[in-house]
Scaffold this motif. Structure first.
Motif, PDB file in Angstrom:
ATOM      1  N   GLN A 129       0.818  -1.218   0.000  1.00 56.50           N
ATOM      2  CA  GLN A 129       0.000   0.000   0.000  1.00 56.50           C
ATOM      3  C   GLN A 129       0.849   1.264   0.000  1.00 56.50           C
ATOM      4  OE1 GLN A 129      -2.626  -0.309   3.377  1.00 56.50           O
ATOM      5  NE2 GLN A 129      -2.935  -2.494   3.056  1.00 56.50           N
ATOM      6  N   ARG A 130       2.159   1.141  -0.171  1.00 56.67           N
ATOM      7  CA  ARG A 130       3.037   2.308  -0.052  1.00 56.67           C
ATOM      8  C   ARG A 130       2.776   3.358  -1.130  1.00 56.67           C
ATOM      9  NH1 ARG A 130       4.279   2.798   4.985  1.00 56.67           N
ATOM     10  NH2 ARG A 130       5.887   1.414   5.764  1.00 56.67           N
ATOM     11  N   VAL A 131       2.299   2.944  -2.290  1.00 60.91           N
ATOM     12  CA  VAL A 131       2.054   3.928  -3.351  1.00 60.91           C
ATOM     13  C   VAL A 131       1.030   4.959  -2.892  1.00 60.91           C
ATOM     14  CG1 VAL A 131       1.188   4.271  -5.684  1.00 60.91           C
ATOM     15  CG2 VAL A 131       2.691   2.329  -5.198  1.00 60.91           C
ATOM     16  N   SER A 132      -0.040   4.480  -2.247  1.00 59.30           N
ATOM     17  CA  SER A 132      -1.038   5.427  -1.759  1.00 59.30           C
ATOM     18  C   SER A 132      -0.507   6.230  -0.577  1.00 59.30           C
ATOM     19  CB  SER A 132      -2.314   4.685  -1.349  1.00 59.30           C
ATOM     20  OG  SER A 132      -2.040   3.769  -0.308  1.00 59.30           O
ATOM     21  N   LEU A 133       0.366   5.619   0.231  1.00 62.24           N
ATOM     22  CA  LEU A 133       0.921   6.336   1.374  1.00 62.24           C
ATOM     23  C   LEU A 133       1.829   7.473   0.938  1.00 62.24           C
ATOM     24  CD1 LEU A 133       1.761   3.510   3.936  1.00 62.24           C
ATOM     25  CD2 LEU A 133       0.056   5.302   4.174  1.00 62.24           C
ATOM     26  N   ILE A 134       2.484   7.319  -0.234  1.00 59.04           N
ATOM     27  CA  ILE A 134       3.370   8.373  -0.712  1.00 59.04           C
ATOM     28  C   ILE A 134       2.591   9.680  -0.875  1.00 59.04           C
ATOM     29  CG2 ILE A 134       4.662   9.156  -2.754  1.00 59.04           C
ATOM     30  CD1 ILE A 134       5.748   6.331  -2.993  1.00 59.04           C
ATOM     31  N   LEU A 135       1.328   9.563  -1.301  1.00 59.57           N
ATOM     32  CA  LEU A 135       0.518  10.759  -1.483  1.00 59.57           C
ATOM     33  C   LEU A 135       0.147  11.386  -0.146  1.00 59.57           C
ATOM     34  CD1 LEU A 135      -1.852   9.419  -4.298  1.00 59.57           C
ATOM     35  CD2 LEU A 135       0.205  10.805  -4.558  1.00 59.57           C
ATOM     36  N   GLU A 136       0.018  10.536   0.884  1.00 61.37           N
ATOM     37  CA  GLU A 136      -0.413  11.037   2.185  1.00 61.37           C
ATOM     38  C   GLU A 136       0.772  11.428   3.066  1.00 61.37           C
ATOM     39  OE1 GLU A 136      -3.051   9.554   6.024  1.00 61.37           O
ATOM     40  OE2 GLU A 136      -2.815   8.262   4.270  1.00 61.37           O
ATOM     41  N   HIS A 137       1.772  10.591   3.108  1.00 66.28           N
ATOM     42  CA  HIS A 137       2.954  10.838   3.942  1.00 66.28           C
ATOM     43  C   HIS A 137       4.186  10.660   3.073  1.00 66.28           C
ATOM     44  CE1 HIS A 137       0.398  10.837   7.453  1.00 66.28           C
ATOM     45  NE2 HIS A 137       0.014   9.602   7.236  1.00 66.28           N
ATOM     46  N   GLY A 138       4.425  11.592   2.153  1.00 65.78           N
ATOM     47  CA  GLY A 138       5.439  11.416   1.132  1.00 65.78           C
ATOM     48  C   GLY A 138       6.816  11.057   1.633  1.00 65.78           C
ATOM     49  N   LEU A 139       7.323  11.781   2.623  1.00 68.77           N
ATOM     50  CA  LEU A 139       8.693  11.563   3.050  1.00 68.77           C
ATOM     51  C   LEU A 139       8.878  10.252   3.796  1.00 68.77           C
ATOM     52  CD1 LEU A 139       9.873  15.094   4.159  1.00 68.77           C
ATOM     53  CD2 LEU A 139      10.721  13.730   2.263  1.00 68.77           C
ATOM     54  N   LEU A 140       7.817   9.714   4.405  1.00 67.81           N
ATOM     55  CA  LEU A 140       7.950   8.472   5.153  1.00 67.81           C
ATOM     56  C   LEU A 140       8.344   7.306   4.250  1.00 67.81           C
ATOM     57  CD1 LEU A 140       7.632   6.482   7.482  1.00 67.81           C
ATOM     58  CD2 LEU A 140       5.175   6.578   7.136  1.00 67.81           C
ATOM     59  N   PRO A 141       7.522   6.933   3.265  1.00 69.78           N
ATOM     60  CA  PRO A 141       7.918   5.793   2.427  1.00 69.78           C
ATOM     61  C   PRO A 141       9.126   6.096   1.565  1.00 69.78           C
ATOM     62  CG  PRO A 141       5.928   6.808   1.578  1.00 69.78           C
ATOM     63  CD  PRO A 141       6.189   7.453   2.896  1.00 69.78           C
ATOM     64  N   VAL A 142       9.270   7.330   1.093  1.00 67.90           N
ATOM     65  CA  VAL A 142      10.408   7.657   0.239  1.00 67.90           C
ATOM     66  C   VAL A 142      11.715   7.504   1.022  1.00 67.90           C
ATOM     67  CG1 VAL A 142      11.569   9.530  -0.979  1.00 67.90           C
ATOM     68  CG2 VAL A 142       9.129   9.121  -1.346  1.00 67.90           C
ATOM     69  N   SER A 143      11.749   8.004   2.255  1.00 70.13           N
ATOM     70  CA  SER A 143      12.958   7.904   3.063  1.00 70.13           C
ATOM     71  C   SER A 143      13.286   6.451   3.380  1.00 70.13           C
ATOM     72  CB  SER A 143      12.791   8.696   4.368  1.00 70.13           C
ATOM     73  OG  SER A 143      12.585  10.061   4.098  1.00 70.13           O
ATOM     74  N   THR A 144      12.258   5.673   3.721  1.00 70.08           N
ATOM     75  CA  THR A 144      12.488   4.264   4.042  1.00 70.08           C
ATOM     76  C   THR A 144      12.976   3.507   2.817  1.00 70.08           C
ATOM     77  OG1 THR A 144      10.655   4.439   5.610  1.00 70.08           O
ATOM     78  CG2 THR A 144      11.454   2.237   5.096  1.00 70.08           C
ATOM     79  N   LEU A 145      12.345   3.751   1.674  1.00 67.75           N
ATOM     80  CA  LEU A 145      12.767   3.080   0.443  1.00 67.75           C
ATOM     81  C   LEU A 145      14.160   3.519   0.016  1.00 67.75           C
ATOM     82  CD1 LEU A 145       9.411   3.225  -1.555  1.00 67.75           C
ATOM     83  CD2 LEU A 145      10.533   1.175  -0.657  1.00 67.75           C
TER      84      LEU A 145
END
Length: 543
Positions: free
Chosen positions: A312-328
């Protein structure tokens, strides 16, 4: 040869190692670079301070551990006693029980003792850790790979967006990272032959902040396999690897035993089968350890749930962009460092990559990755990945581009500010929020006696607890038996729970026996507010 340098003696007929692969001593210019790196990191924090609301501690679901750290550290500073100011009903039988290692509490208590209590003082350990860690990364990179690699690694560390988020919090994550970098500064500056003996004691520094940093034994011990030019040398370094690895197991084991004896909670295997930390279930805490089959089933459930969340990270990027991007980004860089480290046979790079990937795997298998948990568990790897990647990339050239020393120093602060400002500002969107004054006031209107314990949902109660120190808070018990044990061990006056839990999880007969009754002066659509007040004589008026 300088005893503090990794550089081997030169044979007349031997080719010179490249500037990037042959580690060097730390000279005055390198110390100047470290100071400029620290000053640049400090300037970036100052430039973004207004976005992080320094006037208060912001309590959100992602930052609610701050309340425990601040109140426990304040109590430590005032009394000298280290015990959790928040009460975990699962472990209510041990009044000294605390969830975390003592390092962050010590650092924050020292800040309170030196500068008094306040929101900035609570954040000061993390601010200092970020600034000093930036300087430390430059020292480690310079020592292992050369000045250019040290400078690039410090830049990559300084501008990592979520560092602004945690440098301005009262959470432990930045002090954990700073302690880990300090350990490797000590290790990198030690003479190569002494490193296996220094490693166990250096790793004790971050271990006292978080137990999972014991995995830093991977890059630390593998440094023993690093040959004169930075290459892998198993035959020569294997004894050092064994000494460093086994010594670390012994020293960290002793430190852990000391902490368990002083009240630090252990990590029971039942947490794996639960898929979460057990804060509030005394029955589960006392259950026998799960068998191999139960443990395997728990790991399978955790992996399935966590991989589904990652889907579900694709949808999370829109909501909490820096969280999944930083982790990835951490994961992607770890894979790149692993591939390049295998190709170049670089033991430190392999250790940094393995530390990151093993940390990822353990979180996915043993816990859940909702919120910022995966990032918090792996961001400590970023400084080592930055050093390894900078060293590997710059080491690919026999003659890396020469930049005038003064020009490099002048450009560094501009690069830190230019690259770091947008990310730090964006991260603040997840940090500052509605202070929820209405919820704090709603709890305050109950009229709770702050010398007694209040039990309630974290979202509703923790902001009140932070503001009304030294009131003590307990998490809502998971079942009737745990509530009974909590009330036997502590003087609980106020119990705030979801209305549908009254009569189901907590039977009316048990609540009455414990002395709880609905508060006639308060009302809530969602919560039942029960008070344990001295009962009046039934014959008295108004009863």
């Amino acid at each position: 040869m300088d005893a503090s340098s990794d550089r081997p003696p030169r044979d007349a007929g031997a080719p010179a190692a490249s500037a990037s692969s042959a580690p060097r001593t730390i000279g005055r210019r390198d110390l100047a670079v470290a100071l400029v790196a620290a000053a640049s990191a400090g300037a970036l924090l100052l430039a973004t301070a207004s976005y992080y609301g320094l006037e208060r501690i912001w309590v959100t679901n992602f930052l609610n551990d701050q309340v425990g750290y601040v109140t426990t550290s304040r109590w430590l500073a005032e009394t000298g006693e280290l015990r959790s100011h928040l009460i975990y009903p699962a472990y209510v039988g041990d009044p000294r029980w605390r969830l975390y290692m003592p390092g962050h509490y010590w650092a924050m208590a020292a800040s309170f003792l030196a500068f008094g209590y306040g929101s900035l003082q609570a954040r000061l350990p993390c601010i200092v850790a970020y600034v000093l860690a930036t300087a430390g990364v430059s020292v480690v990179g310079t020592r292992l790979y050369g000045r250019a690699a040290g400078l690039v690694a410090a830049l990559a560390f300084a501008v990592f967006p979520m560092h602004g988020y945690y440098a301005y919090s009262a959470m432990a994550d930045m002090t954990v990272t700073g302690a880990a970098v300090l350990a490797f500064v000590v290790l990198a500056l030690a003479p190569p032959r002494a490193r296996p003996f220094v490693l166990p004691f250096a790793l004790a520094i971050p271990f006292l902040f978080r137990e999972t940093t014991a995995l830093l034994v991977l890059p630390g011990a593998l440094l023993a396999l690093r040959g004169p030019g930075g290459e892998l040398s198993v035959r020569r370094g294997l004894p050092g690897l064994l000494v460093g690895g086994l010594g670390s197991v012994l020293v960290l084991g002793l430190v852990n035993a000391w902490q368990l004896a002083s009240g630090k909670g252990s990590t029971p295997l039942s947490w794996v089968t639960l898929g979460r930390f057990n804060y509030n279930d005394a029955v589960a805490a006392e259950a026998p350890p799960p068998g191999a089959g139960e443990l395997a089933a728990g790991i399978a459930r955790n992996l399935g749930r966590n991989l589904d969340l990652w889907g579900q990270r694709v949808s999370l990027i829109l909501e909490h962009g820096l969280l999944p991007v930083s982790t990835l980004a951490i994961l992607a860089v770890a894979l790149v460092v692993l591939a390049l480290g295998l190709r170049r046979r670089d033991p430190f790079a392999l250790g940094a990559a393995l530390f990151t990937l093993v940390s990822f795997a353990l979180v996915l298998a043993l816990y859940n990755v909702e919120g910022f948990r995966l990032l918090r568990s792996t961001m400590v790897a970023w400084p080592f990945l930055a050093v390894a990647l900078a060293g590997l990339l710059l080491g690919s050239r026999e003659r890396p581009p020469r930049v005038p020393w003064a020009a490099g120093l002048a450009a560094f602060p501009l690069l830190v500010l230019g690259l770091g400002f947008p990310g730090f500002r964006a991260a603040s969107a997840e940090f500052v929020h509605d202070p929820r004054e209405d919820e704090i006031d709603a709890v305050a209107r109950i009229g709770h006696d702050d010398t007694r314990v209040i039990v309630g949902p974290t979202r509703l109660t923790l902001p009140y607890v932070l503001r009304r120190y030294p009131v003590r808070f307990a998490f809502v018990p998971h079942n009737e038996q745990t509530l009974v044990r909590l009330c036997e061990a502590h003087d609980v006056e106020t119990l705030i729970v979801e209305k549908d839990l009254v009569g189901t999880r907590f039977p009316y007969t048990t609540l009455y026996r414990l002395g709880f009754a609905p508060d006639p002066d308060t009302a809530s659509e969602r919560y039942a507010i029960l008070r344990n007040l001295p009962r009046r004589d039934p014959a008295s008026p108004g009863r």
